[in-house]
Write a protein that holds these residues in place. Structure first.
Motif, short mmCIF file in Angstrom:
data_model
loop_
_atom_site.label_atom_id
_atom_site.label_comp_id
_atom_site.label_asym_id
_atom_site.label_seq_id
_atom_site.Cartn_x
_atom_site.Cartn_y
_atom_site.Cartn_z
N THR A 284 -5.57 7.27 -3.45
CA THR A 284 -5.72 7.21 -4.90
C THR A 284 -4.48 6.57 -5.48
OG1 THR A 284 -6.93 9.29 -4.79
CG2 THR A 284 -6.24 8.56 -6.97
N LYS A 286 -2.67 5.88 -8.94
CA LYS A 286 -2.70 6.25 -10.36
C LYS A 286 -1.75 5.35 -11.15
CE LYS A 286 -3.57 11.20 -9.89
NZ LYS A 286 -3.22 12.54 -10.28
N GLU A 289 -3.72 2.96 -16.41
CA GLU A 289 -5.14 2.67 -16.63
C GLU A 289 -6.05 3.77 -16.09
OE1 GLU A 289 -3.00 0.09 -15.64
OE2 GLU A 289 -3.01 -0.29 -17.79
N SER A 291 -7.11 6.33 -12.41
CA SER A 291 -7.00 6.61 -10.97
C SER A 291 -8.00 5.74 -10.22
CB SER A 291 -7.35 8.07 -10.69
OG SER A 291 -6.39 8.91 -11.24
N LEU A 292 -7.50 4.95 -9.31
CA LEU A 292 -8.38 4.07 -8.55
C LEU A 292 -8.39 4.47 -7.08
CD1 LEU A 292 -10.09 1.42 -8.41
CD2 LEU A 292 -7.96 0.27 -7.79
N THR C 284 -16.34 8.46 -13.58
CA THR C 284 -16.03 7.64 -12.42
C THR C 284 -16.91 6.39 -12.45
OG1 THR C 284 -15.61 9.67 -11.19
CG2 THR C 284 -15.78 7.65 -9.91
N SER C 291 -13.61 3.18 -6.65
CA SER C 291 -13.96 4.16 -7.67
C SER C 291 -12.82 4.28 -8.66
CB SER C 291 -14.17 5.53 -7.03
OG SER C 291 -15.30 5.52 -6.22
N LEU C 292 -13.11 4.06 -9.91
CA LEU C 292 -12.07 4.14 -10.93
C LEU C 292 -12.36 5.27 -11.90
CD1 LEU C 292 -9.59 2.79 -12.35
CD2 LEU C 292 -11.26 1.59 -13.77
N PRO C 294 -10.91 6.10 -15.30
CA PRO C 294 -9.96 5.59 -16.29
C PRO C 294 -9.23 6.73 -17.00
CG PRO C 294 -12.23 4.88 -16.79
CD PRO C 294 -12.31 5.89 -15.69
#
Lengths: 368, 368, 368, 368
Positions: A284, A286, A289, A291-292, C284, C291-292, C294
């Motif tokens: 993940t 962070k 913008e 958490s991706l 999500t 998977s983002l 925001p």
């Protein structure tokens, strides 16, 4: 990600690099040999084992003949096998040096399981032996070949996290067989540190692309516990990197499986949890913008390693995790043990150069 | 969990404990005073502030009159206010001692924000002053009053995790206002350590119910950065507990918000992430059966604190996080700074006794 | 995200829109009135309630005087209150029409809690009454004002998910008080459908920006259960949108709290879980990149609504969720009940126009 | 959970059940045949394929000889192979009936991939043929053999969730090869419904242990899309179970991979997400105590199936997912298509009996 062996590739083996797998334990049987089937550039050409029957079973199962199975005594017979260009050493740590030197003498390239040896001195000797023989030496640090670990490194190196301030990594698991060679100082060179703690050490160095300047460590060894008569149960260590960046790490053979990596920066952070299993890594990233969790194509970590080294053999370039990379972790682990023994901070040489111990051939990441 | 103030309770205030809130910063305004409205046993009876106008606005908003607002100079006028049984000190750290001593002299019980003071010496003096005056002193460690932190402690204390081997805790956040009193050594007594790192220190001690025997620490203070001319940016510290248990902790004012607690045992582990916010704590208890995230009724952390201390005032019992508990963190923080300065391990007195610095009145956990 | 009321803004109230809150139940007390304190453009100027004493308690607590409290009988006295420009109706559904019409007659703008009424006919009459009186009418659909729901909508509308194929949404909770007005057909107009199921219906329409062409539904009403003598326990409904897109929805008063939204497209998907609480929405967005989740600044949903409508009053523009938007959900809910009664698909008018029932003033999303 | 094939078991094959794998597509190659290596009670004794060369490659790779490879024409030669006690049919759906009947005639037990056939009529004929021949017939519903799905069922059946009210399940994925047999009505019998939607249908019935009484469905078939000339792209269906319990389901070949199961009860809920992959199932059981994700030992779903059927062959008992279980899904899928065609609810026979279509031999769950 289901990743079971594909059916044998119909491509001619002549273009791929043939490996002899040296040592047929669980790792070879369950991970490495099946992984070879998923490989583009590598295949298993021979097996070296002390248990002939087991070797023959493997041979039959994996499309080899009995003639492809060698005992340790017959190791040098591989010299005549032109199709065996490399050996993959999957033996107890204390045997790494001997078999690397024997392989190098035969002109075989050496992929060696981590840790490279049981101490920095032996590890350095292995590098020297391979250089002298003109063969390549690669330390099998699988976590420097995954897209997740590279994405973590890229997040750090790209500045996406802002200046990095702190890192934290844990690798613990329960080792409950008191007879395991991993618990014998002579064979293993230490306890959880060289076996699993090395992942934290190695990956912290990898994502920073820098080297620690000092280390402090404390360990716990409950000698009344039959398992820990010779090696430590747990080690906690702190690594001081350039610019005041500090990494806290912990490793243990006495705590339930935990594998994490956290990198904390001014503008973002990276979390991998789990960070070090063969499959199912979760990353993940962070930032402001959000958490991706990036997606990547399916891959096999051991397949990626086998392919990388095969490509190095074809290109003649130093592998990304060359022998020197393995030596450096031993230098630091030696310092960790020294610090734990003396209760003092131990200084290290450090380095302002980026990736000072890594090779010129960068890993190819899996594509969909 | 939405937790907005309920409408004022129709119960007679006479049975509840009236507090004077001393200091009207963000914490008082956004957390403590609204929390008082959710309290069963407490209410806000008076406000003490240096900004009269602000105080009057508050008074109007929260159902008080202008007569309930006091300047710092008029602090002693609270003596005549029989309905004010306690003060809640929410001032810069360096003022805690003075206002505690002045309150004690008036016979008012003292609930004091963490850290108790700016060093162990002052903190001890506060304990002495309150004892002498026969009033109770409580350190406002809100994380020792939540059901999540108690469930984490219970998992450890019940043996559900097996023997605990390692702990790891992080509390970092970005402080970007160079003029903040939290960045002035004189007011704050340190940087992130006494402000946020204290949570890690305090909670590690709380879940183990034990005291550290030694500490090692390293800090980073980039003095060129206007914010860190006086205090550190980051501290990494290692705490050695009885039986070889080690806790790694990190705190920073230079990294994005991170609050974690991990306890690793032979048979299970506890993870809190986030571990220290006012709301939204997430606890996971892993054992061989699986991962459990327990559910709890909604609550307000500050409301729980206010109620606990009110109950202590009624019962006459020492609060769970009595003054001594706050002193002990200062003793350890002093040692952390000493270790960082000297590069040496600093020994602490340790203790084999369970919860040696905690009071006799256990917190009541919220019920649905 | 802790979001407790800020201290009263020192800005002159004269520039903000004064609301009369009509109805002082739990929603008003715990959400709406505290939210008004976080508002930039709105404030609470008067309270209308059937319980005088409760009203006066509120008034004192929220900085109003007893003169600001009105009984339902005295509702028309608000006409003389120039500072009251709008009413916020927070009454049982069946009273929405009457109070909207009475407010419109006084020239007050109307913000009305969802559902707008108890059926489409009443809802339409409300729109007509407000038009005739030249006042604005807004349906209080808080989920059309959050950054999370807008990010979900943007993911759909931007094409980031590819063509959308399927949607799925659930809103269930346990209603266990058999005497609640929400369980009386006369007051509520239905069971969970107009109370919580309406969120699924409304948000599915919102993210697609389109209208359903048909609906099929089935409901369950266990009349032996004292709670469900008059209204359904659960409804499952299927909405057919243009281009073969289908949404499956479920709502219940008999199942533990569940609030979800899922949008499935050719190239990605959106998941909100939880999708409809006041706080803690989790979004999500999955695409091929990963998977983002925001990040957004803290906000209060009710504060955003109050501000939006205040801005519409200032600008004279139709609010985003104007009366017609509330009518349309009633048209569809009427069709859902008809389908459940007849066991047949019920056709709806549909629409190829984008957002046919929404106003011209788009919500302002919170900024950090 | 890494799950790569173990080395061949040294136990005599004579005690295990030999299977002929009929059809060598991706599923056989990547899942079923490797899984057989992990099996306690089963092994692959023969391969049946239309592509001789591919078959011989497989044979070599998996420790068989060329003599173990049969063409479809030579299928009946298996009769002479006493070591082949069962066939595992992994062919296009439309061929299931023929090969089941041919196998039954030879006295071979039949494990048949799902869906059992292309419609209820053919499926029933297969049950009859096997009964007549005195051989066992099992539908290969792997999700009725995993510990996660059983834990979900147990949560429902034990009453831990209270009375179940609603269920929701989705199984969607992108099928982008317009030439795939799965998109030909003749071979597949439908589109995503019999291929992936069947998982939702089957598992909803499994966890409830009950049968639906009615179904309503709508489908979308964009015939301009080359892929959907013959079969639907998406189906949404609603299943009415006894006591007003309703399940909403969706399936598609046009949306990104999504596999979920949600069961909502009065006192708790179950969520599986993902619910249907070969590996990495995630189950969460929510009750008032909290959210539990149980842990289970590693296993291979296909290995569990092969073992279960082998044990049935040894015990003579009907497999848990016997032929009738496969027939029932076809009966319901036929009704789903009828409902979608007519726009009407279609009644089903339902059943008050628990598990009316399942066998007497319950699956053994994996143990650590």
């Amino acid at each position: 990600m289901p990743l079971k062996p594909k059916i044998p590739s119909p491509q001619p083996q002549s273009r791929r690099v043939g490996y002899a797998i040296v040592g047929l334990g669980k790792l070879s049987a369950e991970e490495i040999i099946p992984a070879a089937r998923t490989s583009e550039h590598a295949y298993v050409a021979a097996l070296v084992t002390g248990e002939e029957e087991k070797g023959e079973g493997f041979a039959r199962a994996f499309d080899l003949t009995e003639d492809d199975v060698y005992s340790y005594e017959d190791f040098e017979k591989l010299q005549g096998r032109e199709d065996v260009e490399a050996v993959y050493i999957v033996l107890p740590n204390s045997m790494h040096r001997e078999y690397t030197e024997r392989a190098a003498k035969m002109g075989k390239h050496v992929l060696c399981e981590k840790p490279l040896a049981t101490n920095a001195e032996d590890a350095k000797a292995m590098v020297v032996a391979c250089k002298k023989a003109g063969v390549l030496l690669m330390t099998a640090y699988r976590c420097q070949y995954t897209p997740e670990h590279w994405a973590a490194r890229d997040a750090v190196q790209s500045g996406k996290l802002g200046a990095v301030k702190l890192l934290d990594s844990i690798h613990a698991q329960v080792e409950d067989d008191p007879t395991a060679w991993r618990l014998k100082a002579e064979y293993a060179g230490g306890g959880p540190l060289p076996d699993v703690g090395i992942y934290s050490l190695n990956i912290v160095r990898f994502v920073l692309a820098q080297e620690p300047e000092w280390v402090f460590a404390a360990l716990h060894q409950p000698k009344k516990d039959a398992r820990f008569k010779e090696v430590e149960e747990s080690v906690s260590f702190m690594l001081g990197f350039p610019d005041g960046v500090i990494a806290n790490c912990q490793t243990s053979y006495g705590a339930q499986k935990t594998t994490t990596l956290r990198v904390m920066g001014e503008e973002g952070s990276v979390l991998m949890d789990p960070a070090f299993p063969y499959q199912g890594l979760k990353l993940t990233i962070k930032t402001k913008e959000g958490s991706l969790t990036p997606s990547f194509p399916a891959y096999d970590q051991f397949g990626l390693e086998l392919d990388h080294f095969a490509e190095c053999i074809r290109s003649g370039k130093q592998p990304w995790t060359m022998g020197e990379e393995g030596v450096q972790d031993h230098v630091i682990m030696d310092a960790i043990y020294e610090s734990a023994r003396t209760g003092q901070v131990v200084k290290l040489s450090g380095s302002r150069k980026k990736d000072p111990f890594r090779g010129e051939q960068k890993p190819k990441l899996p594509t969909a």
